[in-house]
Design an enzyme around this catalytic site. Structure first.
Site, PDB file in Angstrom:
ATOM      1  N   LEU A  38       0.819  -1.208   0.000  1.00 10.95           N
ATOM      2  CA  LEU A  38       0.000   0.000   0.000  1.00 10.95           C
ATOM      3  C   LEU A  38       0.860   1.268   0.000  1.00 10.95           C
ATOM      4  O   LEU A  38       2.034   1.229   0.406  1.00 10.95           O
ATOM      5  CB  LEU A  38      -0.881   0.028   1.260  1.00 10.95           C
ATOM      6  CG  LEU A  38      -1.988  -1.018   1.354  1.00 10.95           C
ATOM      7  CD1 LEU A  38      -2.591  -0.988   2.768  1.00 10.95           C
ATOM      8  CD2 LEU A  38      -3.067  -0.772   0.296  1.00 10.95           C
ATOM      9  N   SER A 111       1.692  -1.794  -7.263  1.00 11.93           N
ATOM     10  CA  SER A 111       1.374  -3.003  -8.056  1.00 11.93           C
ATOM     11  C   SER A 111       0.252  -3.804  -7.390  1.00 11.93           C
ATOM     12  O   SER A 111       0.491  -4.903  -6.907  1.00 11.93           O
ATOM     13  CB  SER A 111       2.614  -3.847  -8.304  1.00 11.93           C
ATOM     14  OG  SER A 111       3.487  -3.924  -7.202  1.00 11.93           O
TER      15      SER A 111
HETATM   16  N1  LIG Z   1      -5.306   6.900  -6.895  1.00 14.98           N
HETATM   17  C1  LIG Z   1      -4.085   6.575  -6.428  1.00 14.98           C
HETATM   18  N2  LIG Z   1      -3.869   5.336  -5.910  1.00 14.98           N
HETATM   19  C2  LIG Z   1      -2.639   5.031  -5.441  1.00 14.98           C
HETATM   20  N3  LIG Z   1      -1.564   5.869  -5.458  1.00 14.98           N
HETATM   21  C3  LIG Z   1      -1.735   7.099  -5.968  1.00 14.98           C
HETATM   22  C4  LIG Z   1      -3.008   7.502  -6.464  1.00 14.98           C
HETATM   23  N4  LIG Z   1      -2.902   8.784  -6.916  1.00 14.98           N
HETATM   24  C5  LIG Z   1      -1.621   9.160  -6.718  1.00 14.98           C
HETATM   25  N5  LIG Z   1      -0.918   8.159  -6.141  1.00 14.98           N
HETATM   26  C6  LIG Z   1       0.533   8.262  -5.892  1.00 14.98           C
HETATM   27  O1  LIG Z   1       1.147   7.388  -6.839  1.00 14.98           O
HETATM   28  C7  LIG Z   1       2.026   6.492  -6.205  1.00 14.98           C
HETATM   29  C8  LIG Z   1       1.781   5.042  -6.678  1.00 14.98           C
HETATM   30  O2  LIG Z   1       2.239   4.870  -7.977  1.00 14.98           O
HETATM   31  P1  LIG Z   1       2.483   3.397  -8.511  1.00 14.98           P
HETATM   32  O3  LIG Z   1       3.020   3.551  -9.882  1.00 14.98           O
HETATM   33  O4  LIG Z   1       3.329   2.661  -7.521  1.00 14.98           O
HETATM   34  O5  LIG Z   1       1.002   2.792  -8.527  1.00 14.98           O
HETATM   35  S1  LIG Z   1       0.453   1.480  -9.259  1.00 14.98           S
HETATM   36  O6  LIG Z   1       1.437   0.410  -8.997  1.00 14.98           O
HETATM   37  O7  LIG Z   1       0.328   1.760 -10.684  1.00 14.98           O
HETATM   38  O8  LIG Z   1      -0.856   1.205  -8.638  1.00 14.98           O
HETATM   39  C9  LIG Z   1       1.771   6.558  -4.725  1.00 14.98           C
HETATM   40  O9  LIG Z   1       3.061   6.535  -4.140  1.00 14.98           O
HETATM   41  P2  LIG Z   1       3.427   5.653  -2.855  1.00 14.98           P
HETATM   42  O10 LIG Z   1       2.790   6.380  -1.700  1.00 14.98           O
HETATM   43  O11 LIG Z   1       4.930   5.721  -2.812  1.00 14.98           O
HETATM   44  O12 LIG Z   1       2.930   4.248  -3.014  1.00 14.98           O
HETATM   45  C10 LIG Z   1       1.031   7.882  -4.525  1.00 14.98           C
HETATM   46  O13 LIG Z   1       1.962   8.876  -4.162  1.00 14.98           O
HETATM   47  N1  LIG Z   2      10.342   0.859   8.778  1.00 18.38           N
HETATM   48  C1  LIG Z   2       9.776   2.024   9.034  1.00 18.38           C
HETATM   49  N2  LIG Z   2       9.575   2.423  10.288  1.00 18.38           N
HETATM   50  C2  LIG Z   2       8.998   3.627  10.548  1.00 18.38           C
HETATM   51  N3  LIG Z   2       8.565   4.482   9.596  1.00 18.38           N
HETATM   52  C3  LIG Z   2       8.742   4.123   8.341  1.00 18.38           C
HETATM   53  C4  LIG Z   2       9.333   2.879   7.976  1.00 18.38           C
HETATM   54  N4  LIG Z   2       9.352   2.769   6.641  1.00 18.38           N
HETATM   55  C5  LIG Z   2       8.799   3.902   6.187  1.00 18.38           C
HETATM   56  N5  LIG Z   2       8.440   4.715   7.184  1.00 18.38           N
HETATM   57  C6  LIG Z   2       7.809   6.046   7.042  1.00 18.38           C
HETATM   58  O1  LIG Z   2       6.537   5.821   6.467  1.00 18.38           O
HETATM   59  C7  LIG Z   2       6.261   6.806   5.492  1.00 18.38           C
HETATM   60  C8  LIG Z   2       5.954   6.134   4.157  1.00 18.38           C
HETATM   61  O2  LIG Z   2       7.127   5.483   3.694  1.00 18.38           O
HETATM   62  P1  LIG Z   2       7.428   5.350   2.153  1.00 18.38           P
HETATM   63  O3  LIG Z   2       8.711   4.603   2.043  1.00 18.38           O
HETATM   64  O4  LIG Z   2       7.336   6.666   1.467  1.00 18.38           O
HETATM   65  O5  LIG Z   2       6.213   4.417   1.702  1.00 18.38           O
HETATM   66  P2  LIG Z   2       5.674   4.049   0.255  1.00 18.38           P
HETATM   67  O6  LIG Z   2       6.822   4.209  -0.704  1.00 18.38           O
HETATM   68  O7  LIG Z   2       5.191   2.643   0.375  1.00 18.38           O
HETATM   69  O8  LIG Z   2       4.554   5.018  -0.004  1.00 18.38           O
HETATM   70  C9  LIG Z   2       7.466   7.735   5.445  1.00 18.38           C
HETATM   71  O9  LIG Z   2       7.184   8.876   6.231  1.00 18.38           O
HETATM   72  C10 LIG Z   2       8.579   6.914   6.062  1.00 18.38           C
HETATM   73  O10 LIG Z   2       9.536   7.708   6.704  1.00 18.38           O
END
Ligand SMILES: Nc1ncnc2c1ncn2[C@@H]1O[C@H](COP(=O)(O)OS(=O)(=O)O)[C@@H](OP(=O)(O)O)[C@H]1O
Ligand SMILES: Nc1ncnc2c1ncn2[C@@H]1O[C@H](COP(=O)(O)OP(=O)(O)O)[C@@H](O)[C@H]1O
Length: 215
Positions: A38, A111
Site C-alpha cells: 500500500l 502493483s
Molecule cells: N489513486 C491513487 N492510488 C494510489 N496511489 C496514488 C493515487 N494517486 C496518486 N498516487 C501516488 O502514486 C504512487 C503510486 O504509484 P504506482 O506507480 O506505484 O502505482 S500502481 O502500482 O500503478 O498502482 C503513490 O506513491 P506511494 O505512496 O509511494 O505508493 C502515490 O503517491
Molecule cells: N520501517 C519504518 N519504520 C517507521 N517508519 C517508516 C518505515 N518505513 C517507512 N516509514 C515512514 O513511512 C512513510 C511512508 O514510507 P514510504 O517509504 O514513502 O512508503 P511508500 O513508498 O510505500 O509510499 C514515510 O514517512 C517513512 O519515513
C-alpha cells in the site's frame, strides 16, 4: 499504437557479449527485487535502504520507483485499472532489461493487482533456471498504519473524496490484492515495524543465500 503481441517484420538481434559475461565482470547476478504494498507501507524507504546497503557492499543496483517513473517513462498513465496494468508492464519490461544487464533492479510500486505482478514474474522466469529472477517483497503493513503515516496527505484526500479523476485510491476505494506467495514478508512484530536497515538486511540475506551477490 498496439501494445499487444509483437509487431510484424521485427526480428531479434543477438550480440556476442552475453549476460553471463556481464555478470562475471561485476561479480553479481542480475535480478529484480519487486517491492509491493500500500501507499505509505514503506516501499520507497526499503528500496533506498537496500540500494545503499548493496552499494556499500560493492554491488550495482538501481531503483525504479513508481512515483519517479511516473514523472517520465509513464507520465502519460493515470490510476485506472488499465493504466496501472500498463504501468506495471512497462516497469516489468525495463526491470527485465536491467536484470539482463546484470544489475540488481529494485522495483518499488504499489502493483495492486496479482495478475500484473504474476506477468512480471513470468517475464523474469528463465526456462534454464528453476527459480525466477524476481524476488517478491510484500510490505505487509495494516492500512491503519499506512493511513496513520500519510506523508503526502493522500489518504486524507481520498477519505474526503478529493482524489481527482475516475480512479480510486488504493486501499480506500480501489483494491489491493496481497501476494499469495512472496519470498519475503515484511511485517510488524508486537506492533513495531522493523527499521529500514533491518528490512534491507532481510532482503540482502536472501539475495546472498540464493547466490545473487556473486557471479
Ligand atoms: N489513486 C491513487 N492510488 C494510489 N496511489 C496514488 C493515487 N494517486 C496518486 N498516487 C501516488 O502514486 C504512487 C503510486 O504509484 P504506482 O506507480 O506505484 O502505482 S500502481 O502500482 O500503478 O498502482 C503513490 O506513491 P506511494 O505512496 O509511494 O505508493 C502515490 O503517491
Ligand atoms: N520501517 C519504518 N519504520 C517507521 N517508519 C517508516 C518505515 N518505513 C517507512 N516509514 C515512514 O513511512 C512513510 C511512508 O514510507 P514510504 O517509504 O514513502 O512508503 P511508500 O513508498 O510505500 O509510499 C514515510 O514517512 C517513512 O519515513
Amino acid at each position: 499504437m498496439s501494445t499487444m503481441g509483437n509487431p510484424a517484420n521485427v526480428f531479434w538481434h543477438d550480440c556476442t557479449v552475453g549476460k553471463a559475461e556481464r555478470q562475471k565482470l561485476i561479480n553479481q547476478q542480475g535480478c529484480v527485487v519487486w517491492i509491493t504494498g500500500l501507499s505509505g507501507s514503506g516501499k520507497s524507504t526499503l528500496a533506498c535502504s537496500l540500494d545503499r546497503e548493496l552499494h556499500s557492499r560493492g554491488k550495482l543496483s538501481y531503483v525504479l520507483d513508481g512515483d519517479n517513473v511516473r514523472h517520465g517513462l509513464n507520465k502519460n498513465l493515470g490510476f485506472s485499472p488499465e493504466d496501472r496494468t500498463e504501468n506495471i508492464r512497462r516497469v516489468g519490461e525495463v526491470a527485465t532489461l536491467f536484470a539482463d544487464a546484470g544489475l540488481i533492479c529494485i522495483a518499488s510500486l504499489i502493483s495492486p493487482y496479482r495478475k500484473d505482478r504474476d506477468a512480471c514474474r513470468a517475464m523474469l522466469t528463465d526456462a534454464n533456471f528453476i527459480e525466477a529472477m524476481l524476488l517478491s517483497v510484500f510490505m505487509n503493513m495494516p492500512l491503519e498504519v499506512c493511513e496513520g503515516r500519510d506523508p503526502k496527505g493522500l489518504y486524507k484526500l481520498a477519505r474526503a473524496g478529493k482524489i481527482k479523476g475516475t480512479a480510486g485510491f488504493t486501499g480506500i476505494d480501489d483494491p489491493y490484492e496481497p501476494p499469495l506467495n512472496c519470498e519475503i514478508n515484511i511485517e510488524q512484530k508486537d506492533g513495531v515495524c522493523p527499521t529500514p536497515s533491518e528490512m534491507a538486511g532481510q532482503v540482502v540475506s536472501y539475495l546472498d543465500e540464493k547466490g545473487f551477490l556473486h557471479a
